[in-house]
Write a protein that holds these residues in place. Structure first.
Motif, PDB file in Angstrom:
ATOM      1  N   SER A   7       8.033   0.592  -0.204  1.00 33.87           N
ATOM      2  CA  SER A   7       7.567  -0.757   0.129  1.00 33.87           C
ATOM      3  C   SER A   7       6.142  -0.726   0.665  1.00 33.87           C
ATOM      4  CB  SER A   7       8.495  -1.402   1.151  1.00 33.87           C
ATOM      5  OG  SER A   7       8.496  -0.643   2.342  1.00 33.87           O
ATOM      6  N   PHE A   8       5.618   0.475   0.917  1.00 35.29           N
ATOM      7  CA  PHE A   8       4.272   0.619   1.468  1.00 35.29           C
ATOM      8  C   PHE A   8       3.202   0.705   0.374  1.00 35.29           C
ATOM      9  CE2 PHE A   8       7.069   2.313   4.784  1.00 35.29           C
ATOM     10  CZ  PHE A   8       6.671   1.527   5.853  1.00 35.29           C
ATOM     11  N   ASN A   9       3.592   0.596  -0.895  1.00 35.82           N
ATOM     12  CA  ASN A   9       2.616   0.640  -1.982  1.00 35.82           C
ATOM     13  C   ASN A   9       1.610  -0.503  -1.900  1.00 35.82           C
ATOM     14  OD1 ASN A   9       3.237   2.985  -3.398  1.00 35.82           O
ATOM     15  ND2 ASN A   9       4.909   1.985  -4.483  1.00 35.82           N
ATOM     16  N   GLU A  10       2.035  -1.650  -1.364  1.00 42.44           N
ATOM     17  CA  GLU A  10       1.155  -2.815  -1.283  1.00 42.44           C
ATOM     18  C   GLU A  10       0.354  -2.862   0.020  1.00 42.44           C
ATOM     19  OE1 GLU A  10       4.579  -3.411  -2.203  1.00 42.44           O
ATOM     20  OE2 GLU A  10       3.928  -3.185  -4.271  1.00 42.44           O
ATOM     21  N   GLU A  11       0.558  -1.906   0.895  1.00 43.01           N
ATOM     22  CA  GLU A  11      -0.160  -1.898   2.176  1.00 43.01           C
ATOM     23  C   GLU A  11      -1.665  -1.786   1.939  1.00 43.01           C
ATOM     24  OE1 GLU A  11       0.844  -1.767   5.651  1.00 43.01           O
ATOM     25  OE2 GLU A  11       2.723  -2.542   4.853  1.00 43.01           O
ATOM     26  N   GLN A  12      -2.405  -2.594   2.673  1.00 43.61           N
ATOM     27  CA  GLN A  12      -3.857  -2.553   2.604  1.00 43.61           C
ATOM     28  C   GLN A  12      -4.386  -1.703   3.770  1.00 43.61           C
ATOM     29  OE1 GLN A  12      -5.450  -3.966   0.013  1.00 43.61           O
ATOM     30  NE2 GLN A  12      -3.426  -4.539  -0.713  1.00 43.61           N
ATOM     31  N   ASP A  13      -5.587  -1.247   3.658  1.00 46.65           N
ATOM     32  CA  ASP A  13      -6.255  -0.483   4.718  1.00 46.65           C
ATOM     33  C   ASP A  13      -5.480   0.769   5.125  1.00 46.65           C
ATOM     34  OD1 ASP A  13      -8.197  -2.495   4.766  1.00 46.65           O
ATOM     35  OD2 ASP A  13      -7.074  -3.642   6.261  1.00 46.65           O
ATOM     36  N   VAL A  14      -4.925   1.473   4.146  1.00 51.93           N
ATOM     37  CA  VAL A  14      -4.239   2.734   4.398  1.00 51.93           C
ATOM     38  C   VAL A  14      -5.119   3.843   3.852  1.00 51.93           C
ATOM     39  CG1 VAL A  14      -2.218   4.125   3.832  1.00 51.93           C
ATOM     40  CG2 VAL A  14      -1.946   1.711   4.333  1.00 51.93           C
ATOM     41  N   ARG A  15      -5.357   4.849   4.674  1.00 51.94           N
ATOM     42  CA  ARG A  15      -6.182   5.970   4.226  1.00 51.94           C
ATOM     43  C   ARG A  15      -5.445   6.744   3.136  1.00 51.94           C
ATOM     44  NH1 ARG A  15      -8.653  11.031   7.737  1.00 51.94           N
ATOM     45  NH2 ARG A  15      -9.572  12.056   5.934  1.00 51.94           N
ATOM     46  N   GLN A  16      -6.217   7.203   2.159  1.00 49.77           N
ATOM     47  CA  GLN A  16      -5.664   8.046   1.109  1.00 49.77           C
ATOM     48  C   GLN A  16      -6.407   9.370   1.096  1.00 49.77           C
ATOM     49  OE1 GLN A  16      -5.256   6.405  -2.795  1.00 49.77           O
ATOM     50  NE2 GLN A  16      -4.715   4.384  -2.001  1.00 49.77           N
ATOM     51  N   VAL A  17      -5.647  10.433   0.912  1.00 50.21           N
ATOM     52  CA  VAL A  17      -6.223  11.759   0.738  1.00 50.21           C
ATOM     53  C   VAL A  17      -5.753  12.238  -0.624  1.00 50.21           C
ATOM     54  CG1 VAL A  17      -6.358  14.115   1.607  1.00 50.21           C
ATOM     55  CG2 VAL A  17      -6.217  12.206   3.213  1.00 50.21           C
ATOM     56  N   GLY A  18      -6.690  12.506  -1.500  1.00 47.95           N
ATOM     57  CA  GLY A  18      -6.322  12.729  -2.892  1.00 47.95           C
ATOM     58  C   GLY A  18      -5.828  11.385  -3.408  1.00 47.95           C
ATOM     59  N   ASN A  19      -4.611  11.341  -3.866  1.00 41.20           N
ATOM     60  CA  ASN A  19      -4.022  10.053  -4.235  1.00 41.20           C
ATOM     61  C   ASN A  19      -2.696   9.824  -3.494  1.00 41.20           C
ATOM     62  OD1 ASN A  19      -2.599  11.924  -5.683  1.00 41.20           O
ATOM     63  ND2 ASN A  19      -2.951  11.003  -7.681  1.00 41.20           N
ATOM     64  N   MET A  20      -2.592  10.407  -2.307  1.00 41.55           N
ATOM     65  CA  MET A  20      -1.427  10.209  -1.432  1.00 41.55           C
ATOM     66  C   MET A  20      -1.819   9.310  -0.274  1.00 41.55           C
ATOM     67  SD  MET A  20       0.492  13.846  -0.844  1.00 41.55           S
ATOM     68  CE  MET A  20       1.572  13.262   0.437  1.00 41.55           C
ATOM     69  N   SER A  21      -0.913   8.424   0.117  1.00 41.74           N
ATOM     70  CA  SER A  21      -1.160   7.565   1.275  1.00 41.74           C
ATOM     71  C   SER A  21      -0.878   8.322   2.558  1.00 41.74           C
ATOM     72  CB  SER A  21      -0.238   6.343   1.242  1.00 41.74           C
ATOM     73  OG  SER A  21      -0.646   5.445   0.271  1.00 41.74           O
ATOM     74  N   VAL A  22      -1.713   8.085   3.547  1.00 33.72           N
ATOM     75  CA  VAL A  22      -1.477   8.589   4.901  1.00 33.72           C
ATOM     76  C   VAL A  22      -0.967   7.386   5.690  1.00 33.72           C
ATOM     77  CG1 VAL A  22      -2.527   9.608   6.941  1.00 33.72           C
ATOM     78  CG2 VAL A  22      -3.262  10.344   4.666  1.00 33.72           C
ATOM     79  N   LEU A  23       0.344   7.277   5.765  1.00 35.09           N
ATOM     80  CA  LEU A  23       0.985   6.099   6.333  1.00 35.09           C
ATOM     81  C   LEU A  23       1.279   6.275   7.816  1.00 35.09           C
ATOM     82  CD1 LEU A  23       3.413   5.623   3.354  1.00 35.09           C
ATOM     83  CD2 LEU A  23       1.501   4.130   3.933  1.00 35.09           C
ATOM     84  N   PRO A  24       1.261   5.175   8.568  1.00 32.41           N
ATOM     85  CA  PRO A  24       1.580   5.252   9.999  1.00 32.41           C
ATOM     86  C   PRO A  24       3.052   5.598  10.209  1.00 32.41           C
ATOM     87  CG  PRO A  24       0.698   3.083   9.406  1.00 32.41           C
ATOM     88  CD  PRO A  24       0.868   3.842   8.154  1.00 32.41           C
ATOM     89  N   ILE A  25       3.329   6.352  11.271  1.00 33.63           N
ATOM     90  CA  ILE A  25       4.706   6.693  11.626  1.00 33.63           C
ATOM     91  C   ILE A  25       4.918   6.526  13.124  1.00 33.63           C
ATOM     92  CG2 ILE A  25       5.053   8.304   9.713  1.00 33.63           C
ATOM     93  CD1 ILE A  25       4.627  10.594  11.722  1.00 33.63           C
ATOM     94  N   ARG A  26       6.170   6.327  13.491  1.00 33.68           N
ATOM     95  CA  ARG A  26       6.565   6.350  14.901  1.00 33.68           C
ATOM     96  C   ARG A  26       6.962   7.789  15.188  1.00 33.68           C
ATOM     97  NH1 ARG A  26      10.208   2.784  12.920  1.00 33.68           N
ATOM     98  NH2 ARG A  26      11.863   4.078  13.758  1.00 33.68           N
ATOM     99  N   THR A  27       6.265   8.422  16.099  1.00 36.24           N
ATOM    100  CA  THR A  27       6.526   9.847  16.301  1.00 36.24           C
ATOM    101  C   THR A  27       6.337  10.258  17.744  1.00 36.24           C
ATOM    102  OG1 THR A  27       5.961  12.069  15.528  1.00 36.24           O
ATOM    103  CG2 THR A  27       4.149  10.497  15.720  1.00 36.24           C
ATOM    104  N   LYS A  28       6.971  11.373  18.085  1.00 39.18           N
ATOM    105  CA  LYS A  28       6.768  11.984  19.386  1.00 39.18           C
ATOM    106  C   LYS A  28       6.026  13.309  19.245  1.00 39.18           C
ATOM    107  CE  LYS A  28      11.317  13.993  19.066  1.00 39.18           C
ATOM    108  NZ  LYS A  28      12.699  13.749  19.200  1.00 39.18           N
ATOM    109  N   PHE A  29       5.670  13.652  18.018  1.00 36.19           N
ATOM    110  CA  PHE A  29       4.953  14.894  17.740  1.00 36.19           C
ATOM    111  C   PHE A  29       3.454  14.621  17.636  1.00 36.19           C
ATOM    112  CE2 PHE A  29       9.204  15.475  16.010  1.00 36.19           C
ATOM    113  CZ  PHE A  29       9.578  16.657  16.634  1.00 36.19           C
ATOM    114  N   ARG A  30       2.668  15.581  18.128  1.00 34.50           N
ATOM    115  CA  ARG A  30       1.217  15.429  18.064  1.00 34.50           C
ATOM    116  C   ARG A  30       0.731  15.658  16.647  1.00 34.50           C
ATOM    117  NH1 ARG A  30      -2.424  18.588  21.233  1.00 34.50           N
ATOM    118  NH2 ARG A  30      -1.249  20.354  20.489  1.00 34.50           N
ATOM    119  N   GLY A  31      -0.306  14.923  16.292  1.00 33.80           N
ATOM    120  CA  GLY A  31      -0.883  15.090  14.974  1.00 33.80           C
ATOM    121  C   GLY A  31      -1.795  13.931  14.629  1.00 33.80           C
TER     122      GLY A  31
END
Length: 180
Positions: A7-31
């Protein structure tokens, strides 16, 4: 019946590296992953929800950069289940957490590496810094995914993984594995 797409294919303003989306996540891990809204499902939730349905498909039409991220995460879940299934004894929740956390931080190929199994569908990161960023992002997402997967596997409180999840340990999405 077609496979389920992100469902994130239509998301705007998402960084791409190569042709993969770098999508936001809820996380407790650093990165480097962008932080997602706590009230909304993220790509990790979506991957866990779509894994069992999509793992039944041998073909998957990629409709956007978020689908490429989804594919890598679905293949990682397959590897996690195979790892748990190959253990000598049925792992407890604590043992499963340790096994999968180790698997998530182990070195792994990214698009553009010679041993990445889906190089024909993915573009390599344009620079070394982008490749490092993608590797750090995928490591963080894999850690979060393995933590949430263990929660789902052991949600019934019996101390054993759910047979409904473990029945997918031998299934290969698109007949592929990240480890091969």
């Amino acid at each position: 019946m077609p496979a389920y797409h992100s469902s994130f294919n239509e998301e705007q303003d998402v960084r791409q590296v190569g042709n993969m989306s770098v999508l936001p996540i809820r996380t407790k891990f650093r990165g480097p992953a962008p932080i997602a809204d706590q009230s909304q499902p993220d790509v990790v939730d979506e991957t866990l929800d779509l894994f069992r349905a999509n793992s039944l498909f041998r073909n998957f039409e990629i409709k956007g950069p978020a689908d490429r991220t989804l594919i890598v995460l679905i293949l990682f879940i397959s590897d996690c289940l195979a790892k748990l299934g190959s253990a000598r004894t049925v792992p407890t929740q604590i043992e499963a957490t340790k096994l999968l956390n180790t698997l998530s931080v182990d070195t792994f190929p990214i698009p553009g590496d010679a041993n990445f199994p889906l190089n024909s569908h993915y573009a390599a990161p344009p620079s070394r810094s982008d490749a490092d960023y993608l590797r750090q992002y995928l490591t963080q997402v894999r850690q979060e995914l393995s933590a949430r997967l263990v929660e789902k596997l052991y949600a019934d409180g019996t101390g054993k993984p759910s047979k409904w999840w473990m029945s997918f340990q031998k299934r290969r999405f698109m007949n592929r594995s990240l480890n091969s």
